[in-house]
Write a protein that holds these residues in place. Structure first.
Motif, short mmCIF file in Angstrom:
data_model
loop_
_atom_site.label_atom_id
_atom_site.label_comp_id
_atom_site.label_asym_id
_atom_site.label_seq_id
_atom_site.Cartn_x
_atom_site.Cartn_y
_atom_site.Cartn_z
N LEU A 288 0.91 -1.47 -0.05
CA LEU A 288 -0.01 0.18 -0.12
C LEU A 288 0.99 1.26 -0.10
CD1 LEU A 288 -2.91 -1.12 2.50
CD2 LEU A 288 -3.13 -0.62 0.04
N HIS A 289 1.87 1.07 0.86
CA HIS A 289 2.89 2.47 0.76
C HIS A 289 3.67 2.49 -0.59
CE1 HIS A 289 5.60 5.28 2.44
NE2 HIS A 289 6.46 4.64 1.93
N GLY A 290 4.03 1.75 -1.16
CA GLY A 290 4.58 1.60 -2.52
C GLY A 290 3.56 2.22 -3.66
N LEU A 291 2.29 1.95 -3.40
CA LEU A 291 1.23 2.23 -4.34
C LEU A 291 1.04 3.79 -4.12
CD1 LEU A 291 -1.11 -0.72 -4.48
CD2 LEU A 291 0.65 -0.18 -6.13
N ILE A 301 7.10 -3.90 -5.08
CA ILE A 301 7.25 -5.26 -4.65
C ILE A 301 8.30 -5.44 -3.61
CG2 ILE A 301 8.10 -6.35 -6.32
CD1 ILE A 301 5.22 -7.65 -4.07
N GLU A 302 9.62 -4.95 -4.18
CA GLU A 302 10.61 -5.11 -3.44
C GLU A 302 10.66 -4.44 -2.05
OE1 GLU A 302 13.61 -7.07 -3.36
OE2 GLU A 302 13.51 -6.69 -5.45
N PHE A 303 10.07 -3.32 -1.98
CA PHE A 303 9.88 -2.41 -0.84
C PHE A 303 9.00 -3.34 0.15
CE2 PHE A 303 7.71 0.11 2.14
CZ PHE A 303 8.72 1.04 2.71
N ALA A 304 7.85 -4.15 -0.34
CA ALA A 304 7.27 -4.82 0.72
C ALA A 304 7.79 -5.99 1.13
CB ALA A 304 5.79 -5.13 -0.27
N ALA A 305 8.51 -6.82 0.25
CA ALA A 305 9.12 -7.96 0.41
C ALA A 305 10.30 -7.83 1.52
CB ALA A 305 9.96 -8.53 -0.60
N ALA A 306 10.99 -6.70 1.24
CA ALA A 306 11.98 -6.13 2.33
C ALA A 306 11.33 -5.71 3.65
CB ALA A 306 12.59 -5.09 1.73
N ALA A 307 10.23 -5.01 3.50
CA ALA A 307 9.56 -4.65 4.84
C ALA A 307 9.04 -6.06 5.63
CB ALA A 307 8.38 -3.91 4.75
N SER A 308 8.53 -6.93 5.20
CA SER A 308 8.21 -8.35 5.67
C SER A 308 9.31 -9.11 5.97
CB SER A 308 7.01 -9.04 4.91
OG SER A 308 7.58 -9.20 3.58
N ALA A 309 10.51 -9.12 5.11
CA ALA A 309 11.63 -9.82 5.71
C ALA A 309 12.25 -9.38 6.99
CB ALA A 309 12.65 -9.81 4.45
N LEU A 310 12.33 -7.76 6.87
CA LEU A 310 12.73 -7.13 8.10
C LEU A 310 11.70 -7.39 9.46
CD1 LEU A 310 14.07 -3.72 6.93
CD2 LEU A 310 15.33 -5.49 8.01
N LYS A 311 10.60 -7.29 9.02
CA LYS A 311 9.81 -7.66 10.34
C LYS A 311 10.06 -9.06 11.05
CE LYS A 311 6.29 -8.16 13.27
NZ LYS A 311 7.13 -9.28 13.89
N HIS A 312 10.51 -10.10 10.17
CA HIS A 312 10.75 -11.42 10.94
C HIS A 312 12.01 -11.18 12.00
CE1 HIS A 312 8.34 -12.73 7.60
NE2 HIS A 312 8.32 -14.17 8.27
N THR A 313 12.66 -10.19 12.04
CA THR A 313 13.56 -9.94 13.10
C THR A 313 13.30 -8.95 14.02
OG1 THR A 313 14.51 -7.82 12.00
CG2 THR A 313 15.47 -9.78 10.75
N ILE A 314 12.10 -8.78 14.21
CA ILE A 314 11.46 -7.91 15.36
C ILE A 314 10.65 -8.74 16.15
CG2 ILE A 314 10.39 -5.74 15.93
CD1 ILE A 314 11.05 -4.56 13.11
N PRO A 315 10.92 -8.69 17.62
CA PRO A 315 9.73 -9.45 18.52
C PRO A 315 8.62 -8.82 18.49
CG PRO A 315 12.08 -9.13 19.43
CD PRO A 315 12.13 -8.32 18.14
N GLY A 316 7.48 -9.48 18.78
CA GLY A 316 6.10 -8.86 18.52
C GLY A 316 5.67 -8.96 17.13
N ASP A 317 4.33 -8.48 17.20
CA ASP A 317 3.62 -8.58 15.82
C ASP A 317 3.99 -7.29 15.00
OD1 ASP A 317 0.88 -10.37 15.70
OD2 ASP A 317 2.04 -10.47 17.42
N LEU A 318 4.43 -6.03 15.75
CA LEU A 318 4.69 -4.92 14.80
C LEU A 318 5.83 -4.52 14.18
CD1 LEU A 318 2.90 -2.54 17.64
CD2 LEU A 318 1.52 -3.99 15.93
N ASN A 319 5.70 -4.04 13.01
CA ASN A 319 6.78 -3.60 11.99
C ASN A 319 7.20 -2.15 12.43
OD1 ASN A 319 8.71 -4.10 10.30
ND2 ASN A 319 7.51 -3.37 8.70
#
Length: 340
Positions: A288-291, A301-319
């Motif tokens: 949504l941000h990229g659009l 799609i690169e930004f969204a994939a990177a955002a979600s990959a990074l989220k996996h490194t953060i404890p909790g649900d929030l990015n």
């Protein structure tokens, strides 16, 4: 430029053992937090500079207020949260390790949002002037009244010209495949941007993906999933996450975006998983941000994939990442070096 996005769903009390990797049956102390698919998206969007509004029902007690305070600290608009009902839905997360899988236990039956009634929300007032409405497949699964409220807000969004983003989340503990398919048949005609993954498409539409040995096999299965989805409805855009499991801790992650008969692929991100939950929500917010930034499809799609990959490194649900931090990884800096 910033957009205005309304997210409707349930925010839950999240409880996890205070001692890392401890089992729920053994622990004597729980860490308290709040999360939910749609509220996670709202927080990510607010963090990225958008006007994010979260709509739900929460009881008028200390726990309900704590959930609202949690959203407000990240800049999410909570003015349309209805104070009703008697309980906040709860879930317990027990983290796994190595060959032991993480486990989620829900305690959400009879929560405030599940008891929503027709007329509780003035959707025209809430939606007017906004760019997007964000829903997921979790909310209509909570109760029959939630399903009807989803249809009401979708019809209102269509009337007002508000675009609809929908994540095809399927929770088998909440309803059957048949019930989900019946509800989605009603919901999907309203959707402009659909989020999904191979697993959810397989579950809902009775499809058996081919065995995948290579990353390219996972990408091909994602393309086949898009074809199945397009048989249901001619969506403007479809965005899918791709996950290749080596173990619960080490995985490969990426995504694809489909629009106008064209596919756009992200790179494959090797990740070491700190937190599994919230990755798809970070991805949805990233798309949504990229659009809304008017980036081209490859950048989005690169930004969204990177955002979600990074989220996996953060404890909790929030990015809790800025655009700059995500762009650094999207541009190829995955070394994880200390920044001084």
């Amino acid at each position: 430029m910033p957009s205005s996005i309304v997210c409707f769903g349930e925010i839950m009390l999240r409880l996890s053992p205070l001692t890392p990797l401890e089992r729920l049956e053994k622990t004597h102390a729980l860490k308290m937090d709040f999360a939910g698919a749609e509220s996670n998206v709202a927080v990510s969007l607010a963090k990225l500079g958008h006007n994010a509004r979260f709509v739900t029902c929460l009881p008028d007690n200390g726990i309900g207020q704590a959930a609202i305070n949690n959203l407000r600290q990240f800049g999410v608009d909570t003015q349309y949260i209805r104070r009703s009902g008697k309980r906040v839905g709860t879930y317990f997360i027990e983290y796994g390790a190595s060959v032991r899988a993480s486990q989620v236990t829900y305690d959400r039956e009879g929560s405030a949002i599940a008891q929503v009634k027709a007329g509780d929300f003035d959707w025209e007032s809430i939606l007017v002037g906004n760019d997007w409405l964000m829903l997921t497949g979790i909310t209509p699964a909570l109760s029959e009244s939630c399903r009807q409220e989803c249809l009401t807000v979708l019809a209102t969004a269509q009337k007002l010209g508000v675009r609809v983003a929908f994540d095809l989340n399927f929770r088998r503990t909440l309803w059957s495949h048949e019930a989900a398919r019946s509800a989605f048949d009603q919901i999907l005609p309203y959707v402009n941007l659909l989020f999904a993954n191979v697993g959810s498409v397989a579950d809902i539409f009775g499809w058996n993906p081919d065995p995948a040995q290579r990353w390219e096999d996972h990408q091909e299965n994602a393309r086949k999933a898009v074809a199945i989805l397009l048989q249901q409805h001619p969506f403007d855009r479809i965005a899918l996450t791709i996950r290749d499991y080596s173990s619960g801790a080490r995985q490969n992650w990426g995504a694809i975006l489909h629009e106008h008969h064209q596919f756009y692929d992200s790179r494959c991100y090797p990740i070491e998983v700190v937190e599994r939950l919230g990755g798809g929500d970070a991805f949805a917010a990233g798309v949504l941000h990229g659009l809304e930034q008017r980036w081209n499809h490859a950048q989005t799609i690169e930004f969204a994939a990177a955002a979600s990959a990074l989220k996996h490194t953060i404890p909790g649900d929030l990015n809790l990442l800025s655009e700059r931090e995500i762009l650094e990884v999207a541009d190829g800096d995955i070394r994880g070096l200390i920044k001084r």
